[in-house]
Design an enzyme around this catalytic site. Structure first.
Site, PDB file in Angstrom:
ATOM      1  N   PHE A  11      29.996  -1.106  21.071  1.00 43.59           N
ATOM      2  CA  PHE A  11      31.324  -0.964  21.644  1.00 43.59           C
ATOM      3  C   PHE A  11      32.275  -1.881  20.905  1.00 43.59           C
ATOM      4  CE2 PHE A  11      28.588   0.183  25.204  1.00 43.59           C
ATOM      5  CZ  PHE A  11      29.201   1.326  25.674  1.00 43.59           C
ATOM      6  N   ASP A  12      33.456  -1.409  20.643  1.00 39.68           N
ATOM      7  CA  ASP A  12      34.511  -2.226  20.061  1.00 39.68           C
ATOM      8  C   ASP A  12      35.297  -2.818  21.231  1.00 39.68           C
ATOM      9  OD1 ASP A  12      36.485  -3.420  18.556  1.00 39.68           O
ATOM     10  OD2 ASP A  12      37.533  -1.553  18.133  1.00 39.68           O
ATOM     11  N   ALA A  13      34.970  -4.039  21.595  1.00 42.80           N
ATOM     12  CA  ALA A  13      35.546  -4.640  22.795  1.00 42.80           C
ATOM     13  C   ALA A  13      37.023  -4.987  22.625  1.00 42.80           C
ATOM     14  CB  ALA A  13      34.753  -5.883  23.199  1.00 42.80           C
ATOM     15  N   ASP A  14      37.380  -5.645  21.525  1.00 41.26           N
ATOM     16  CA  ASP A  14      38.766  -6.075  21.329  1.00 41.26           C
ATOM     17  C   ASP A  14      39.671  -4.871  21.127  1.00 41.26           C
ATOM     18  OD1 ASP A  14      37.926  -8.660  21.511  1.00 41.26           O
ATOM     19  OD2 ASP A  14      38.076  -9.115  19.388  1.00 41.26           O
ATOM     20  N   THR A  16      39.793  -2.158  22.722  1.00 45.05           N
ATOM     21  CA  THR A  16      39.261  -0.904  23.258  1.00 45.05           C
ATOM     22  C   THR A  16      38.845  -1.088  24.710  1.00 45.05           C
ATOM     23  OG1 THR A  16      38.469  -0.285  21.065  1.00 45.05           O
ATOM     24  CG2 THR A  16      37.555   0.921  22.928  1.00 45.05           C
TER      25      THR A  16
END
Length: 86
Positions: A11-14, A16
């Site tokens: 997962f692309d946390a920053d 997203t």
């Protein structure tokens, strides 16, 4: 129908999953206000400019991450005038 078994799911946390920019702004505002000072909208711009330059310096090997973490606040406090705000 064939079932896929994935070993990893990334997962692309920053930006997203988390609104990093909004939480950065809220955290800075709360920090300034809890320190007894008046938050001004230009504080965020000043902090971001300092922080971005230090991250660029880090990427170029000019500073360590530990130095970056402290220096950005030292430079920020020096850049804003809190003497008239209490």
């Amino acid at each position: 129908m064939k079932s896929h078994q994935y070993k990893w799911l990334l997962f692309d946390a920053d930006g997203t999953l988390f609104d990093f920019e909004k939480t950065e702004a809220i955290a800075l505002q709360r920090t300034i206000e809890q320190s007894g000072y008046l938050y001004q909208t230009e504080h965020l711009t000043i902090y971001q400019q300092i922080n971005q330059q230090l991250w660029a310096d880090f990427e170029q090997g000019k500073v360590t991450q530990d130095v970056l973490k402290e220096r950005r606040f030292e430079l920020f406090v020096a850049a804003i005038d809190l003497s008239d705000q209490t």
